[in-house]
Design an enzyme around this catalytic site. Structure first.
Site, PDB file in Angstrom:
ATOM      1  N   TYR A 153      33.524   3.671 -23.920  1.00  0.00           N
ATOM      2  CA  TYR A 153      33.277   2.576 -22.961  1.00  0.00           C
ATOM      3  C   TYR A 153      33.935   1.319 -23.501  1.00  0.00           C
ATOM      4  CZ  TYR A 153      29.741   6.148 -22.433  1.00  0.00           C
ATOM      5  OH  TYR A 153      29.109   7.366 -22.330  1.00  0.00           O
TER       6      TYR A 153
ATOM      7  N   ASP B 276      21.678  17.445 -15.657  1.00  0.00           N
ATOM      8  CA  ASP B 276      22.176  16.151 -16.139  1.00  0.00           C
ATOM      9  C   ASP B 276      23.684  16.308 -16.337  1.00  0.00           C
ATOM     10  OD1 ASP B 276      22.470  13.679 -17.254  1.00  0.00           O
ATOM     11  OD2 ASP B 276      21.356  14.109 -19.094  1.00  0.00           O
TER      12      ASP B 276
ATOM     13  N   ARG C 290      32.556   9.131 -19.478  1.00  0.00           N
ATOM     14  CA  ARG C 290      31.618  10.078 -20.096  1.00  0.00           C
ATOM     15  C   ARG C 290      31.825  11.408 -19.378  1.00  0.00           C
ATOM     16  NH1 ARG C 290      27.456   7.152 -20.092  1.00  0.00           N
ATOM     17  NH2 ARG C 290      26.232   7.725 -18.249  1.00  0.00           N
TER      18      ARG C 290
ATOM     19  N   GLU D  30      29.814  15.067 -19.215  1.00  0.00           N
ATOM     20  CA  GLU D  30      28.538  15.651 -19.661  1.00  0.00           C
ATOM     21  C   GLU D  30      28.323  17.006 -18.996  1.00  0.00           C
ATOM     22  OE1 GLU D  30      25.056  13.350 -18.531  1.00  0.00           O
ATOM     23  OE2 GLU D  30      23.883  14.348 -20.094  1.00  0.00           O
TER      24      GLU D  30
ATOM     25  N   HIS E 211      21.003  16.115 -25.962  1.00  0.00           N
ATOM     26  CA  HIS E 211      19.544  16.144 -25.848  1.00  0.00           C
ATOM     27  C   HIS E 211      19.174  17.399 -25.073  1.00  0.00           C
ATOM     28  CE1 HIS E 211      19.773  14.825 -21.590  1.00  0.00           C
ATOM     29  NE2 HIS E 211      20.700  13.966 -21.984  1.00  0.00           N
TER      30      HIS E 211
ATOM     31  N   ASP F 183      26.884   9.924 -13.315  1.00  0.00           N
ATOM     32  CA  ASP F 183      25.940  10.653 -14.173  1.00  0.00           C
ATOM     33  C   ASP F 183      24.719  10.956 -13.314  1.00  0.00           C
ATOM     34  OD1 ASP F 183      23.985  11.454 -15.960  1.00  0.00           O
ATOM     35  OD2 ASP F 183      24.557  10.018 -17.499  1.00  0.00           O
TER      36      ASP F 183
ATOM     37  N   HIS G 291      23.449   3.099 -18.700  1.00  0.00           N
ATOM     38  CA  HIS G 291      22.481   3.544 -17.690  1.00  0.00           C
ATOM     39  C   HIS G 291      22.499   2.601 -16.486  1.00  0.00           C
ATOM     40  CE1 HIS G 291      19.948   6.323 -20.528  1.00  0.00           C
ATOM     41  NE2 HIS G 291      21.116   6.819 -20.209  1.00  0.00           N
TER      42      HIS G 291
ATOM     43  N   HIS H  61      26.368   6.106 -28.412  1.00  0.00           N
ATOM     44  CA  HIS H  61      25.185   6.958 -28.199  1.00  0.00           C
ATOM     45  C   HIS H  61      25.383   8.351 -28.795  1.00  0.00           C
ATOM     46  CE1 HIS H  61      27.305   9.156 -24.975  1.00  0.00           C
ATOM     47  NE2 HIS H  61      27.677   7.990 -24.491  1.00  0.00           N
TER      48      HIS H  61
ATOM     49  N   GLU I 248      27.672  15.380 -24.278  1.00  0.00           N
ATOM     50  CA  GLU I 248      28.089  14.256 -23.440  1.00  0.00           C
ATOM     51  C   GLU I 248      28.683  13.087 -24.233  1.00  0.00           C
ATOM     52  OE1 GLU I 248      24.873  11.838 -21.846  1.00  0.00           O
ATOM     53  OE2 GLU I 248      23.407  13.264 -22.606  1.00  0.00           O
TER      54      GLU I 248
ATOM     55  N   HIS J 229      15.209  14.203 -20.478  1.00  0.00           N
ATOM     56  CA  HIS J 229      15.255  14.218 -21.944  1.00  0.00           C
ATOM     57  C   HIS J 229      14.046  15.035 -22.389  1.00  0.00           C
ATOM     58  CE1 HIS J 229      17.712  10.206 -21.857  1.00  0.00           C
ATOM     59  NE2 HIS J 229      18.428  11.256 -21.516  1.00  0.00           N
TER      60      HIS J 229
ATOM     61  N   ASP K 220       0.810  -1.221   0.000  1.00  0.00           N
ATOM     62  CA  ASP K 220       0.000   0.000   0.000  1.00  0.00           C
ATOM     63  C   ASP K 220       0.844   1.273   0.000  1.00  0.00           C
ATOM     64  OD1 ASP K 220       0.979  -0.375   2.476  1.00  0.00           O
ATOM     65  OD2 ASP K 220      -0.886   0.028   3.554  1.00  0.00           O
TER      66      ASP K 220
HETATM   67  N1  GLY Z   1      21.443  10.793 -17.596  1.00  0.00           N
HETATM   68  C1  GLY Z   1      20.991  10.271 -18.809  1.00  0.00           C
HETATM   69  C2  GLY Z   1      21.614  10.916 -19.951  1.00  0.00           C
HETATM   70  O1  GLY Z   1      22.728  11.404 -19.833  1.00  0.00           O
HETATM   71  O2  GLY Z   1      21.053  11.058 -20.995  1.00  0.00           O
HETATM   72 MN    MN Z   2      22.281  13.311 -20.749  1.00  0.00          MN
HETATM   73 MN    MN Z   3      23.458  12.061 -17.985  1.00  0.00          MN
END
Ligand code: GLY
Ligand code: MN
Ligand code: MN
Length: 481
Positions: free
Chosen positions: A419, A316, A436, A438, A392, A305, A288, A388, A415, A399, A64
């Site tokens: 890897y 982000d 990464r 970013e 964004h 991240d 992720h 990737h 970003e 996003h 609940d």
């Molecule tokens: N944190 C997710 C991305 O960098 O898009």
């Molecule tokens: Mn991002």
């Molecule tokens: Mn990110």
């Protein structure tokens, strides 16, 4: 003599009355902002159309208890409303009935003294009026309202979610609203294409038009939104700085995650904008990775991240650092490649350029660098290690919706990453390195502004900062066996 039970009941009533009387959310944007956005939306609607927005469902976490509620971001943008079980209707053309003329209707859940004791304030009809809505009705009236879609040329609506909680309890009956709406849709549309705007006089029902219109509004940020984004990003950057000072070989991924999230709250941010990604060693290669359960991070690289959500707007920001404070030679080579790719990506973040321009610029540097390090032989293999896109939009969603072509007052990420998981087809000395970097970039007429520049990115600056101490690194608790 007053018994303890009586005192408890009196306190309960006082407390409850306090809740029932406080009738505003803490909203830095304010009713005028949301009202302006509704009228901008209406101006963009096709003639003779109706747009219907539903709040997010309440989602069950366990028995609940629920997941923390998060309003549908389109709904929030247009209303400032944070409660579930609501419907917003906007009409392109003025409507009229015996009560007068109107362009919009808001249906909300009713007040409920008992539930408010458990769950907190519901603003109710009076609260919604204070937020700038003239036509406010209870959700039960939405169920009863006769909406004749055949009067319209277009019905625009947001996606209907099927992850709603069951409707056995009156608090959780968004489901009923959706059932009614789905029935109306199917009665009206029979065999109409749900996802295409058909430019003729037949009724068109779709989600695409609504999403496209919302994207066109949300992709460029107003002054007050930029202020909130700047704050969310600064908080996130200072958390990265504090972690750089605090981290040491005996910490765990979870503890590092906790420092970021503690600092967000210390600055007044309510949440993180998405699940924190804190991956050491091989986990840094999982794009992720949110498990964050490795307890042995000694001498590894750690990719963090993470982003604070401040008054609904989310940052982000990613930094990748060596847990022991010193990058190895291999880590340095990969890191500097990503750094150069990011620098070029940020330089390309200019009005008129597109995400593709940024991607290409970053991709070229990483591709040439991986070849010169002997990690790949052919530029076609670059995507094995850089799988990737680079950018964004950010905003109410991490996003956020938006075009790929940049214009003034967009806020985007840059970003790039590399890897190299264990078993990759290259010298094992590169294995388990995931990097990464970013940053969150405001697009202006004077060029890109890096909003997350408080968190250092250069190797020498990071290593220097990591020599400093933080009380969070020294914090000790009793051992529990
Ligand atoms: N944190 C997710 C991305 O960098 O898009
Ligand atoms: Mn991002
Ligand atoms: Mn990110």
């Amino acid at each position: 003599m007053i018994s303890k039970i009586k005192i408890f009941l009196i306190l309960l009533i006082i407390n409850n009355n306090f809740l029932l009387n406080s009738q505003q959310y803490n909203d830095d944007l304010g009713p005028d902002f949301h009202k302006k956005k509704r009228s901008e939306f209406r101006e963009k609607m096709p003639d003779n159309s109706i747009a219907i927005f539903f709040t997010s469902p309440v989602m069950k976490r366990s028995n609940d208890t629920n997941f923390m509620y998060h309003q549908n971001t389109n709904f929030y943008y247009l209303t400032g409303w944070r409660e579930p079980h609501g419907v917003l209707i906007i009409y392109s053309n003025q409507q009229a009935d015996e009560k007068g003329k109107y362009y919009e209707q808001l249906f909300i859940r009713e007040r409920n003294e008992y539930r408010e004791m458990w769950d907190g304030i519901r603003l109710g009809i009076e609260g919604a009026r204070k937020m700038g809505f003239d036509r406010v009705q209870l959700r039960s009236e939405f169920i009863e309202t006769e909406l004749d879609f055949s009067n319209f040329d277009y019905v625009l609506h947001n996606e209907l979610r099927d992850d709603v909680r069951d409707n056995t309890n009156d608090v959780y009956d968004l489901f009923d609203l959706q059932i009614k709406f789905e029935k109306l849709l199917s009665d009206s549309s029979n065999n109409k294409n749900d996802n295409e705007l058909i430019d003729n006089k037949k009724l068109s029902i779709n989600t695409k038009t609504l999403n496209d219109l919302m994207k066109s509004l949300r992709q460029t940020k107003d002054k007050e939104e930029i202020e909130l984004l700047k704050k969310a990003v600064k908080i996130s950057a200072f958390a990265q700085v504090e972690v750089m000072k605090a981290i040491h070989n005996e910490m765990t991924e979870r503890e590092v995650q906790g420092i970021h999230e503690y600092i967000y709250r210390k600055y007044g941010a309510a949440h993180q904008g998405y699940n924190s990604i804190v991956g050491s060693g091989g986990n840094s290669c999982v794009l992720h990775y949110v498990t964050n359960d490795n307890n042995n991070i000694k001498d590894q690289l750690i990719l963090m991240d993470v982003g604070a959500e401040y008054r609904g707007y989310t940052a982000d920001v990613t930094r990748t650092i060596p847990v022991n404070g010193k990058f190895s030679n291999e880590q340095k080579e990969i890191y500097n490649l990503v750094y150069q790719a990011q620098e070029e990506g940020i330089r390309m973040s200019k009005i008129g350029n597109s995400f593709t321009d940024i991607n290409k610029a970053s991709y070229k540097i990483i591709s040439e660098g991986l070849i010169s390090l002997g990690i790949i032989n052919n530029s076609r293999d670059t995507s094995k290690y850089f799988p990737h896109g680079v950018s964004h939009h950010i905003g109410l969603d991490v996003h956020d919706p938006g075009d790929r072509i940049l214009s003034e007052n967009m806020v985007i990420t840059v970003e790039p990453g590399i890897y190299i998981p264990t078993g990759s087809d290259c010298d094992p000395k590169w294995w388990n390195i995931g990097v990464r970097i970013e940053d969150d970039i405001l697009i202006t007429i004077n060029g890109p502004i890096n909003l997350s520049s408080d968190a250092p990115r250069k190797i020498e600056v990071i290593e220097e900062l990591m020599k400093q101490k933080s009380p969070l690194g020294e914090f000790k608790l009793p051992i529990i066996n």
